[in-house]
Design an enzyme around this catalytic site. Structure first.
Site: not given
Length: 751
Positions: A55, A104
């Site tokens: 990420h 998200h």
């Protein structure tokens, strides 16, 4: 973990550390030891683990993302590009606009409300860290099968989280998408976009320069929520519908964020800040290492000075915590009192936790002992770079060969069959009215929203005296991209580009959120490589540089990956928002023109999905030069008052766009099939590079001459009239019947 100092780490090389539990591979752990020349301390291991996660480090995607720089088109508008918290473009009159889209996804599956809410909060902090006032948000969403029980858990929570956070911040939500598909079951996509406005001279960057300058942590206190959350969770797949790791998802406080916004902007206006970084994924590990790495020196910090909500947190947990509503600023010593005074005015907790040094190391202390001593670049920028193997999937050829031809899939032929197919399409969950969702968002707060959902793009007024504005659209079609990743990503770009132009704005720049499965699967990696190549090539042709974005990998449940879903955001500028073009047919008697060429292109189409639950064939062909021409015509026609309504053609084809424009304006439409075109193909084809427009009769000659001179096919297909949608010689559908089919679908789904 026990507290390890740098000295102890040097003297005890054989101490076992939980590198695997923190998401590191063995070779990555060995690389850390090589970089340090010793084993890491527990705190150093925590920092490397979150910063080297997929990420944060983009370790599987970097080699492909470089194309966005290597193939970047020349753009006079670009002010800040890839590598900062968000891209910035010049929109004229001294104004700059910053925008970015991020994901998200995994947190929103674990805890839908907070996962989605903190996604909004995080992207807004990226915007304010650039020096801009946030003015709007958007939310492209993907959920699982509409009839699956878990969709009823995830969907309401995500929507409530987005609405709750954005509404409390006082930011209008001006657009996005909502798509349902079984491939997203157990792995929804929650992408969030924010846009902000500033003057050119107000741009700020994330760097820590100037030895002796103070490092200030301000905002919410640091707690145990979200420890390793987005950074580690986003590097994991979900097995059997449940996360393999369940770290606490971040908990958001929009009222704290609102104070943080005003505090930060006032500090900017007072010219008190040298550099700034928000605390998102990887928390303090990210803020300290990136600020130091981007600056001209080193940094020394003391974790004892970090304000805590939980006094039991270990230093590793403090460094990994992803508690929300926090930022880190670099402030000159003589300005520190003024900065702290502004924080106190806004009731924002602020503490000096360190200072910039004249060295090249990031040093962090705890209870007087040095627990971190690293080169910050090795943490923030010099992580692993993987050239992962990839190959075309073994099933790709068979999938493309399974085209939805008339021989394979039964097509409606009679007027009654076409009528039924139209009702089935407009009443399907993906094509139905989404107002149950959008009504939970405040779309008009702040008073500068010009267009919002369900318009082709959202539009915000930037300057109230001159009516300068910007338009933004987000688009993506995972079905197209699964059929052909290269073309699919370009179709997403082209649709967002077309949507911006349809409202009268000139497309300027791109941000993207690339949602894919596991990069350790060579077939998924091929999809990613092809989609990235296609997007880079498309942006080069259209002249729209990528300013930044996000990659979200490991979006899969077990071995089942989502459809490859690149979501593309295009931002455009319009000199006068009063001349924008809405989508609604509003005036009876106006002529309806189809711009572009229609062919038998139904691979990945909404009709194939709704009528036959079919995915196969090739997506529509794409001519990017034709897309540029179409955009130029739409922009010129809007500016010069030649059209009163425009709507791009995409999912669902011409009939879906026509019904949406008719229902939005409350005006009927009488259509006629052009010569030589099959009625079914006319209605349901999803050929790219097309739009429908309504033209006042007084402007018909001027408009058609412009299209003819420029070489854009423009076909008169009907007239705005009455209270029905009629296809001459085939069927008539009252607007009331269409509205009944099109509305209430999501409410019924959740009942």
């Amino acid at each position: 973990m026990t507290l390890d100092t740098v000295k102890n780490a040097t003297e005890t090389p054989d101490v076992e550390l939980p590198w695997a539990a923190l998401g590191l591979k063995e070779d990555e752990y060995l690389k850390i030891r090589e970089i340090l020349g010793r084993r890491p301390t527990g705190a150093e291991l925590a920092m490397y683990s979150v910063m080297w996660s997929e990420h944060c480090s983009y370790k599987s995607s970097k080699v492909h993302l470089r194309q966005f720089g290597e193939k970047a088109p020349q753009s006079d508008a670009m002010l800040v590009g890839i590598g900062e918290n968000a891209g910035v473009v010049d929109v004229g009159q001294g104004y700059a606009v910053t925008f970015k889209i991020e994901s998200h996804n995994h947190p929103s599956y674990v805890e839908p409300y907070q996962g989605a809410a903190t996604g909004v909060g995080g992207i807004v902090r990226d915007i304010i860290s650039m020096g801009a006032r946030p003015v709007a948000v958007m939310d492209p969403l993907r959920f699982g099968a509409p009839d699956h029980p878990d969709t009823k858990r995830v969907l309401p929570g995500v929507v409530a989280g987005i609405g709750g956070y954005g509404n409390c911040l006082g930011l209008p939500n001006i657009g996005g998408e909502v798509v349902f598909d079984a491939c997203y079951q157990g792995n929804p996509l929650v992408n969030a976009l924010a846009v902000g406005v500033m003057k050119h001279e107000d741009i700020h960057l994330a760097k820590a320069s100037g030895a002796g300058n103070k490092v200030v942590l301000y905002g919410a206190r640091t707690g145990g929520d979200g420890i390793g959350g987005a950074s580690i969770l986003a590097s994991e797949t979900f097995e059997g519908g449940t996360p393999t790791k369940r770290p606490a998802v971040q908990v958001g406080d929009p009222f704290q964020e609102k104070l943080l916004i005003e505090c930060t902007l006032e500090a900017f206006r007072a010219q008190l800040v040298v550099g700034i970084q928000d605390l998102g994924a990887a928390g303090l590990s990210c803020a300290t290492s990136e600020l130091a790495s981007n600056g001209s020196g080193g940094m020394r910090c003391d974790l004892d000075d970090v304000p805590l909500r939980d006094a039991t947190l270990t230093p590793e947990e403090i460094l990994m915590s992803e508690s929300q509503e926090r930022m880190c600023a670099v402030v000159e010593p003589e300005k520190i009192d003024a900065f702290l005074a502004i924080c106190e005015k806004w009731d924002v907790t602020a503490t000096v936790i360190g200072e910039v040094t004249d060295g090249d190391r990031l040093e962090i202390f705890w209870h007087g002992e040095k627990i971190v001593d690293v080169d910050p670049r090795t943490v923030a920028h010099d992580g692993p770079v993987y050239e992962r193997p990839y190959h075309r999937p073994s099933w790709q050829d068979a999938l493309q060969a399974d085209a939805p031809t008339a021989e394979r899939l039964a097509r409606p032929a009679t007027g009654d069959e076409l009528r039924a197919a139209v009702l089935q399409l407009v009443g399907s969950v993906n094509q139905a009215d989404k107002s149950w969702i959008t009504s939970q968002y405040d779309r008009f707060v702040l008073g500068n929203t010009v267009l919002a959902m369900p318009e082709d793009s959202g539009m915000i007024r930037v300057d109230e005296s001159t009516n300068l504005g910007v338009a933004i659209a987000t688009d993506g079609n995972g079905r197209y991209t699964k059929l052909d990743p290269y073309t699919g990503s370009q179709l997403a770009l082209a649709e967002a580009y077309r949507n911006v132009a349809a409202t009268g704005a000139k497309p300027l720049a791109v941000s993207d959120c690339l949602n894919f499965g596991s990069p350790e699967d060579p077939e998924v990696m091929w999809q990613f490589a092809e989609a990235t190549r296609g997007l880079a090539d498309g942006c080069l042709t259209l002249g729209t540089p990528v300013t930044g974005g996000n990659v979200s990998l490991y979006n899969q449940t077990g071995a089942e990956a989502i459809h490859p879903t690149p979501v593309v955001a295009v931002l455009g500028v319009i000199d006068d928002v009063t001349r924008r073009t809405p989508m609604a047919f509003a005036e009876e008697g106006q002529l309806v023109y189809l711009l572009g060429t229609t062919e038998d292109e139904l691979g990945g189409s909404a009709w194939a999905q709704v009528a036959h639950d079919h995915l196969g064939g090739l997506p529509p062909k794409l001519d990017l030069d034709r897309e540029k021409l179409l955009a130029e015509i739409l922009i010129a026609a809007s500016r010069d008052g030649m059209i009163d309504a425009a709507h791009d053609l995409s999912d669902g084809g011409l009939i879906q766009a026509a019904v949406e424009s008719a229902l939005k304006g409350g005006q009927g439409l009488r259509l006629i099939v052009p010569d030589g075109l099959d009625p079914f193909v006319f209605l349901f084809s999803e050929s790219a590079g097309r739009a429908i427009v309504s033209v006042p009769r007084s402007e018909e000659l001027r408009f058609t001459e412009m299209c003819g001179v420029r070489g854009l096919p423009a076909t008169r297909i009907g007239v705005v009239d009455g209270d029905v949608v009629e296809l001459q010689g085939q069927f008539t559908l009252p607007l009331a019947e269409l509205r009944e089919a099109n509305t209430g679908v999501i409410e019924a789904l959740l009942a």
